[in-house]
Scaffold this motif. Structure first.
Motif, PDB file in Angstrom:
ATOM      1  N   ASN A 113       4.265 -19.618   0.491  1.00 47.55           N
ATOM      2  CA  ASN A 113       3.772 -20.830   0.104  1.00 47.55           C
ATOM      3  C   ASN A 113       2.359 -20.955  -0.763  1.00 47.55           C
ATOM      4  OD1 ASN A 113       4.695 -23.581   0.561  1.00 47.55           O
ATOM      5  ND2 ASN A 113       2.425 -23.759   1.320  1.00 47.55           N
ATOM      6  N   TYR A 116       2.906 -19.770  -4.341  1.00 52.26           N
ATOM      7  CA  TYR A 116       3.688 -21.038  -5.149  1.00 52.26           C
ATOM      8  C   TYR A 116       2.700 -22.155  -5.456  1.00 52.26           C
ATOM      9  CZ  TYR A 116       8.459 -19.330  -5.773  1.00 52.26           C
ATOM     10  OH  TYR A 116       9.418 -18.545  -5.961  1.00 52.26           O
ATOM     11  N   ALA A 117       1.971 -22.514  -4.431  1.00 56.11           N
ATOM     12  CA  ALA A 117       0.947 -23.348  -4.322  1.00 56.11           C
ATOM     13  C   ALA A 117      -0.225 -23.103  -5.707  1.00 56.11           C
ATOM     14  CB  ALA A 117      -0.068 -23.856  -3.178  1.00 56.11           C
ATOM     15  N   LYS A 118      -0.349 -21.707  -5.708  1.00 55.92           N
ATOM     16  CA  LYS A 118      -1.730 -21.523  -6.641  1.00 55.92           C
ATOM     17  C   LYS A 118      -1.128 -21.157  -8.158  1.00 55.92           C
ATOM     18  CE  LYS A 118      -5.434 -17.790  -7.098  1.00 55.92           C
ATOM     19  NZ  LYS A 118      -5.892 -16.897  -6.596  1.00 55.92           N
ATOM     20  N   GLU A 120       2.277 -21.072  -9.120  1.00 58.91           N
ATOM     21  CA  GLU A 120       3.633 -21.666  -9.578  1.00 58.91           C
ATOM     22  C   GLU A 120       3.802 -23.035  -8.874  1.00 58.91           C
ATOM     23  OE1 GLU A 120       7.285 -19.547  -9.740  1.00 58.91           O
ATOM     24  OE2 GLU A 120       6.341 -17.601 -10.130  1.00 58.91           O
ATOM     25  N   SER A 121       2.946 -23.899  -9.152  1.00 52.92           N
ATOM     26  CA  SER A 121       2.573 -25.251  -8.495  1.00 52.92           C
ATOM     27  C   SER A 121       4.068 -26.189  -8.940  1.00 52.92           C
ATOM     28  CB  SER A 121       1.651 -26.004  -8.624  1.00 52.92           C
ATOM     29  OG  SER A 121       1.336 -26.230 -10.083  1.00 52.92           O
ATOM     30  N   LEU A 124       6.928 -25.218  -6.469  1.00 53.13           N
ATOM     31  CA  LEU A 124       6.547 -25.447  -5.126  1.00 53.13           C
ATOM     32  C   LEU A 124       7.413 -26.324  -4.388  1.00 53.13           C
ATOM     33  CD1 LEU A 124       4.855 -24.699  -2.541  1.00 53.13           C
ATOM     34  CD2 LEU A 124       3.310 -26.816  -3.305  1.00 53.13           C
TER      35      LEU A 124
END
Length: 200
Positions: A113, A116-118, A120-121, A124
């Protein structure tokens, strides 16, 4: 008798310090080294955290094609079963054993998570949606197998019965299958979005 005052100096007498000054210098150096150590420790922790997130993402992404293949097989099996209902020649669907969420147990979901947050937002939300959908895999095989077993038992018992009960039951099973196939297709679209290269 006159006692001489001790002198401490660094390299030459021009840099001489009294004991209080030496104490302050040593204390200041210790504080700076401690702060420097904290900075290095924090930096190492951040690097390690990023590495864990990247490793989790690699494993997750390499597992998605297998899950996608399993879903394709499940859709084909369910469609075949649905067609057999129309032909009055009921076959048992063989749901893929690999259609499960077990690979998620091997992934550090917090690190994934974080990745993805950092990095590939944009994906997310798709990732979180797949996590929700993965709960569906775990219970799905048991659920659909029980539904089909129940249907087959009743169908075989009432095969000679010309009443509308069989037709209603078939329609109910078709509705369930259509919903499940539709949900699997939505999950496939989500997987395709997650498999796309984020650098594009």
């Amino acid at each position: 008798m006159i006692q001489q005052k001790e002198q401490y100096y660094i390299l030459s007498k021009k840099w001489s310090l009294d004991p209080n000054q030496w104490s302050m210098l040593m204390d200041g150096t210790a504080v700076l080294l401690t702060l420097f150590g904290f900075i290095i420790a924090f930096w190492l922790y951040k690097v390690q955290r990023d590495d864990k997130a990247t490793d989790a993402h690699r494993f997750f992404k390499s597992s998605l094609p297998g899950l996608k293949s399993s879903i394709h097989h499940a859709i084909a099996d369910l469609r075949e079963f649905r067609e057999s209902l129309d032909l009055d020649k009921v076959v048992d669907p063989v749901l893929s054993v690999s259609l499960n969420d077990k690979f998620l147990e091997k992934v550090n979901l917090v690190a994934l998570n974080r990745y993805y947050a950092k990095n590939e937002s944009a994906n997310l939300e798709n990732f979180n949606k797949l996590l929700v959908d993965s709960n569906f895999f775990g219970d799905y095989r048991d659920y659909i197998t029980n539904q089909i077993k129940y249907f087959r038992t009743v169908y075989l018992e009432r095969a000679d019965d010309n009443s509308g009960n069989i037709l209603r039951m078939k329609e109910k099973i078709r509705t369930v299958l259509d919903k499940d196939i539709s949900r699997f297709e939505d999950i496939l679209e989500n997987i395709d979005l997650l498999l796309q290269d984020s650098s594009k």
